[in-house]
Design a protein around this motif. Sequence first.
Motif, PDB file in Angstrom:
ATOM      1  N   LEU A 176      92.111  10.788  -3.792  1.00 36.53           N
ATOM      2  CA  LEU A 176      93.544  10.758  -3.499  1.00 36.53           C
ATOM      3  C   LEU A 176      94.230  11.782  -4.390  1.00 36.53           C
ATOM      4  CD1 LEU A 176      96.103   9.502  -2.224  1.00 36.53           C
ATOM      5  CD2 LEU A 176      96.081   7.818  -4.082  1.00 36.53           C
ATOM      6  N   TYR A 177      94.870  12.760  -3.775  1.00 37.85           N
ATOM      7  CA  TYR A 177      95.617  13.782  -4.510  1.00 37.85           C
ATOM      8  C   TYR A 177      97.106  13.475  -4.376  1.00 37.85           C
ATOM      9  CZ  TYR A 177      91.200  16.342  -4.359  1.00 37.85           C
ATOM     10  OH  TYR A 177      89.891  16.712  -4.481  1.00 37.85           O
ATOM     11  N   VAL A 178      97.780  13.275  -5.492  1.00 38.32           N
ATOM     12  CA  VAL A 178      99.217  12.993  -5.495  1.00 38.32           C
ATOM     13  C   VAL A 178      99.920  14.216  -6.055  1.00 38.32           C
ATOM     14  CG1 VAL A 178     101.022  11.437  -6.299  1.00 38.32           C
ATOM     15  CG2 VAL A 178      98.725  10.545  -5.855  1.00 38.32           C
ATOM     16  N   GLN A 179     100.617  14.952  -5.171  1.00 37.99           N
ATOM     17  CA  GLN A 179     101.163  16.249  -5.564  1.00 37.99           C
ATOM     18  C   GLN A 179     102.644  16.225  -5.921  1.00 37.99           C
ATOM     19  OE1 GLN A 179      99.521  19.717  -3.380  1.00 37.99           O
ATOM     20  NE2 GLN A 179      98.843  18.169  -1.930  1.00 37.99           N
ATOM     21  N   ASN A 180     103.379  15.269  -5.416  1.00 42.58           N
ATOM     22  CA  ASN A 180     104.815  15.219  -5.711  1.00 42.58           C
ATOM     23  C   ASN A 180     105.022  14.859  -7.187  1.00 42.58           C
ATOM     24  OD1 ASN A 180     107.607  14.383  -5.915  1.00 42.58           O
ATOM     25  ND2 ASN A 180     107.618  14.299  -3.684  1.00 42.58           N
TER      26      ASN A 180
ATOM     27  N   ILE B 161      91.357   9.584  -8.281  1.00 40.37           N
ATOM     28  CA  ILE B 161      92.777   9.865  -8.103  1.00 40.37           C
ATOM     29  C   ILE B 161      93.117  11.056  -8.991  1.00 40.37           C
ATOM     30  CG2 ILE B 161      95.141   9.005  -8.337  1.00 40.37           C
ATOM     31  CD1 ILE B 161      94.001   6.151  -8.147  1.00 40.37           C
ATOM     32  N   VAL B 162      93.723  12.065  -8.382  1.00 36.16           N
ATOM     33  CA  VAL B 162      94.161  13.246  -9.132  1.00 36.16           C
ATOM     34  C   VAL B 162      95.672  13.351  -8.957  1.00 36.16           C
ATOM     35  CG1 VAL B 162      93.943  15.734  -9.455  1.00 36.16           C
ATOM     36  CG2 VAL B 162      91.959  14.393  -8.744  1.00 36.16           C
ATOM     37  N   SER B 163      96.416  13.206 -10.058  1.00 35.66           N
ATOM     38  CA  SER B 163      97.869  13.194  -9.991  1.00 35.66           C
ATOM     39  C   SER B 163      98.446  14.459 -10.630  1.00 35.66           C
ATOM     40  CB  SER B 163      98.427  11.959 -10.706  1.00 35.66           C
ATOM     41  OG  SER B 163      99.842  12.017 -10.761  1.00 35.66           O
ATOM     42  N   PHE B 164      99.330  15.125  -9.884  1.00 32.51           N
ATOM     43  CA  PHE B 164     100.033  16.296 -10.391  1.00 32.51           C
ATOM     44  C   PHE B 164     101.456  15.922 -10.818  1.00 32.51           C
ATOM     45  CE2 PHE B 164      96.748  17.792  -7.577  1.00 32.51           C
ATOM     46  CZ  PHE B 164      96.235  18.899  -8.214  1.00 32.51           C
ATOM     47  N   GLY B 165     101.732  14.642 -10.865  1.00 36.29           N
ATOM     48  CA  GLY B 165     103.067  14.177 -11.207  1.00 36.29           C
ATOM     49  C   GLY B 165     103.227  13.929 -12.689  1.00 36.29           C
ATOM     50  N   TYR B 166     104.474  13.719 -13.112  1.00 31.05           N
ATOM     51  CA  TYR B 166     104.728  13.440 -14.525  1.00 31.05           C
ATOM     52  C   TYR B 166     105.338  12.062 -14.748  1.00 31.05           C
ATOM     53  CZ  TYR B 166     109.361  15.178 -13.058  1.00 31.05           C
ATOM     54  OH  TYR B 166     110.541  15.400 -12.391  1.00 31.05           O
TER      55      TYR B 166
ATOM     56  N   PHE C  56      94.880  13.478 -14.633  1.00 31.40           N
ATOM     57  CA  PHE C  56      96.255  13.962 -14.646  1.00 31.40           C
ATOM     58  C   PHE C  56      96.264  15.474 -14.837  1.00 31.40           C
ATOM     59  CE2 PHE C  56      96.427   9.543 -15.961  1.00 31.40           C
ATOM     60  CZ  PHE C  56      97.465   9.050 -15.195  1.00 31.40           C
ATOM     61  N   MET C  57      97.020  16.156 -13.971  1.00 27.47           N
ATOM     62  CA  MET C  57      97.102  17.605 -13.979  1.00 27.47           C
ATOM     63  C   MET C  57      98.565  18.021 -14.101  1.00 27.47           C
ATOM     64  SD  MET C  57      93.880  18.699 -12.950  1.00 27.47           S
ATOM     65  CE  MET C  57      93.980  20.076 -11.823  1.00 27.47           C
ATOM     66  N   SER C  58      98.784  19.216 -14.648  1.00 29.81           N
ATOM     67  CA  SER C  58     100.122  19.790 -14.601  1.00 29.81           C
ATOM     68  C   SER C  58     100.370  20.313 -13.192  1.00 29.81           C
ATOM     69  CB  SER C  58     100.247  20.931 -15.612  1.00 29.81           C
ATOM     70  OG  SER C  58      99.430  22.027 -15.225  1.00 29.81           O
ATOM     71  N   SER C  59     101.600  20.700 -12.899  1.00 31.35           N
ATOM     72  CA  SER C  59     101.932  21.162 -11.548  1.00 31.35           C
ATOM     73  C   SER C  59     101.184  22.422 -11.154  1.00 31.35           C
ATOM     74  CB  SER C  59     103.438  21.401 -11.433  1.00 31.35           C
ATOM     75  OG  SER C  59     103.853  22.379 -12.374  1.00 31.35           O
TER      76      SER C  59
END
Length: 343
Positions: free
Chosen positions: A8-12, A44-49, A69-72
Amino acid sequence: MRKLLNTLYVQNPDAYLSLKNENIVVLLEDEEKFSIPLVNIENIVSFGYRGVSPALMGKCCENNIGLYFMSSNGKFLAKITGRTRGNSTTRMRQYELYKDKKWCLDFSKDIVATKIYNTRYVLNRSIRDNKEKVDVSRLIEVSDYIKNNISHVYDFEDIDALRGFEGIVARKYFEVFNDMILKKKDIFNIQGRNKRPPLDYVNCMLSYLYTILSFEFISAIETVGLDPSVGFFHEIRPGRNSLALDLIEPFRAYLVDRVVLSLINLGQIKKQHFEEKEGGAILMTDEGRTIILNAWQEKKKEILRHPNIDEKIEIGLIPFAEAQLLSRTIRERRESYPTFIVK
């Protein structure tokens, strides 16, 4: 072999993840926008903060779901993992082998030989499929160089010299990478590998997907009970998952590079899907990331016959299959790890 699950990639960047009745729930401004059962998710890979609820973090740890957790712009920030799994004696054996210079060198030779062999496969595939559109002579030159020098991998008695040779082959490969690009060459071109930050669109995509692939190998390595930070080819450094980097080497060109080339050559990715920052750093837009991740997920659904387990599996299961093979090699004290050679 376990069932292929999804990432699951969460980009927002404004998304918040929580847990509700064994489901992952994505919230935007406190409104539920999306939910999916935990049982269907592997990572789960999240680009959110905004973050993730403690309840969901705990459930991910309990169910061995990787949470990253990733930066934008795709820079790795942190990961959350549960308790260490697997037999502790296997990890002890892994640490023993790390100190065994001969085993490390032999392992590294196999990894490097397989990497450059699979790289040659990508070159030859481009020659075969696009011989009317590419500079065949340039691609053949590098392909022949690999063919004539691959056996020299086994002549090295020093791992640093081996790394140097691997670097030479990589540079020759990327010198002709542009020749495999068929569309918008004025926009999509690469002048060697650059990263942190990437300075062109192609490097931006490569670095992004290499990072995604490394996450999937980290998750698989931890699942079988090995330590992803202790590798045999890549040096140990704080914060580096050296074993994951070892295992992805044979798959960089075969998986990631081919996806990037397809996205460009099929016209699916465009200049508008990137933005340039001060200093020349290239970042992907949200739409660009979505296009690339969709292509990656589709790639993972493809079926192949794994050369070392003689089973048909989804490409997305390769990291788990490789981690299992290495764990078995270490646990049973076998002389060598059977690398993935594309046929």
